[in-house]
Design a protein around this motif. Structure first.
Motif, short mmCIF file in Angstrom:
data_model
loop_
_atom_site.label_atom_id
_atom_site.label_comp_id
_atom_site.label_asym_id
_atom_site.label_seq_id
_atom_site.Cartn_x
_atom_site.Cartn_y
_atom_site.Cartn_z
N LYS A 162 0.83 -1.20 0.00
CA LYS A 162 0.00 0.00 0.00
C LYS A 162 0.87 1.26 0.00
O LYS A 162 0.55 2.25 -0.66
CB LYS A 162 -0.92 -0.02 1.22
CG LYS A 162 -1.94 1.07 1.22
CD LYS A 162 -2.88 0.92 2.40
CE LYS A 162 -3.87 2.06 2.42
NZ LYS A 162 -4.74 2.02 3.58
N ARG A 163 1.98 1.20 0.73
CA ARG A 163 2.88 2.35 0.86
C ARG A 163 3.71 2.55 -0.41
O ARG A 163 4.05 3.67 -0.77
CB ARG A 163 3.79 2.11 2.07
CG ARG A 163 4.74 3.21 2.38
CD ARG A 163 5.55 2.91 3.64
NE ARG A 163 6.34 1.70 3.48
CZ ARG A 163 6.37 0.70 4.34
NH1 ARG A 163 5.65 0.73 5.43
NH2 ARG A 163 7.12 -0.37 4.11
N ASN A 164 4.04 1.47 -1.09
CA ASN A 164 4.91 1.54 -2.26
C ASN A 164 4.13 1.14 -3.51
O ASN A 164 3.51 0.08 -3.54
CB ASN A 164 6.11 0.61 -2.08
CG ASN A 164 6.88 0.93 -0.84
OD1 ASN A 164 7.37 2.03 -0.68
ND2 ASN A 164 6.99 -0.04 0.06
N ARG A 165 4.23 1.95 -4.50
CA ARG A 165 3.60 1.59 -5.77
C ARG A 165 4.40 0.49 -6.44
O ARG A 165 5.54 0.22 -6.09
CB ARG A 165 3.55 2.81 -6.69
CG ARG A 165 2.64 3.91 -6.16
CD ARG A 165 2.50 4.99 -7.22
NE ARG A 165 3.78 5.37 -7.79
CZ ARG A 165 4.41 6.50 -7.56
NH1 ARG A 165 3.86 7.40 -6.79
NH2 ARG A 165 5.57 6.76 -8.11
N LYS A 166 3.80 -0.18 -7.42
CA LYS A 166 4.47 -1.30 -8.09
C LYS A 166 5.78 -0.87 -8.73
O LYS A 166 6.75 -1.61 -8.73
CB LYS A 166 3.54 -1.92 -9.12
CG LYS A 166 2.39 -2.67 -8.51
CD LYS A 166 1.52 -3.31 -9.56
CE LYS A 166 0.35 -4.01 -8.89
NZ LYS A 166 -0.53 -4.63 -9.84
N GLU A 167 5.80 0.34 -9.29
CA GLU A 167 7.03 0.82 -9.93
C GLU A 167 8.14 1.01 -8.89
O GLU A 167 9.29 0.72 -9.15
CB GLU A 167 6.79 2.15 -10.66
CG GLU A 167 5.74 2.10 -11.75
CD GLU A 167 4.32 2.29 -11.21
OE1 GLU A 167 4.15 2.96 -10.18
OE2 GLU A 167 3.39 1.74 -11.82
N ASP A 168 7.75 1.48 -7.71
CA ASP A 168 8.73 1.69 -6.65
C ASP A 168 9.29 0.36 -6.15
O ASP A 168 10.46 0.26 -5.83
CB ASP A 168 8.11 2.44 -5.47
CG ASP A 168 7.74 3.87 -5.82
OD1 ASP A 168 8.29 4.40 -6.82
OD2 ASP A 168 6.91 4.45 -5.10
N VAL A 169 8.44 -0.66 -6.09
CA VAL A 169 8.89 -1.98 -5.64
C VAL A 169 9.89 -2.54 -6.62
O VAL A 169 10.94 -3.07 -6.24
CB VAL A 169 7.69 -2.94 -5.45
CG1 VAL A 169 8.17 -4.34 -5.14
CG2 VAL A 169 6.78 -2.43 -4.34
N ALA A 170 9.60 -2.43 -7.92
CA ALA A 170 10.53 -2.94 -8.93
C ALA A 170 11.84 -2.18 -8.89
O ALA A 170 12.92 -2.76 -9.01
CB ALA A 170 9.90 -2.84 -10.32
#
Length: 173
Positions: free
Chosen positions: A60-68
């Motif tokens: 929830k805190r991190n968008r998918k792009e940020d996780v990648a």
């Protein structure tokens, strides 16, 4: 950031494994009492949803792009972790667990508390020694006397003799 997700996923998998392992290997208690297998399972039933909640909050805190993108920082974050006090604290716990049986509870607890105090930055050696001895004695009395837990005395002869001497000083309740 990726390290947080990986650690949470590993903790979740290990906790689920432990829940079923404890249930499969411990003897079943009577239906009307909490037995040796049910206490760890109860704690794991509290831990598993907490880990799931933590994973949910991570996404929830991190968008998918940020996780990648955070996986690019994975190896440098491991280096930072190994250099941190947290890692040294975990290593101290592992060392304590390995020393527990051969050295005995009293020496292991005392050395662990002194080492952990130094790790946390305590430089007043008198205070560190006094509090370490006091905490060791309180833990010993709490577990050995009040709870009736048989704590290891150690396999080193002089440490074993010292543990027996300490046991003779403390009256049974």
């Amino acid at each position: 950031m990726a390290l947080e997700l990986i650690v949470n996923l590993l903790l979740l998998g290990f906790s689920i494994f432990c829940y079923f392992y404890v249930g499969a290997t411990m003897p079943v208690s009577a239906a009307n009492e909490l037995g040796a297998e049910q206490w760890p399972q109860a704690l794991l039933l509290l831990l598993i949803p907490a880990i799931c909640w933590n994973i949910y909050k991570f996404f929830k805190r991190n968008r998918k792009e940020d996780v990648a993108a955070s996986f690019k920082d994975f190896f440098p974050s491991i280096v930072r972790l190994v250099k941190s006090k947290l890692f040294f604290g975990m290593a101290l716990v592992v060392i304590m667990a390995l020393m527990y049986e051969p050295v005995g509870f009293i020496a292991t607890c005392l050395l662990f508390l002194i080492a952990y105090g130094l790790l946390l930055g305590q430089r007043n050696m008198v205070l560190l020694l006094v509090t370490s001895v006091l905490i060791t004695v309180l833990l010993y009395i709490g577990f050995a006397v009040f709870l009736g837990v048989m704590l290891p005395r150690g396999q080193v002869p002089f440490l074993r003799n010292f543990a027996l001497f300490v046991e003779s000083l403390i009256p049974a309740v």
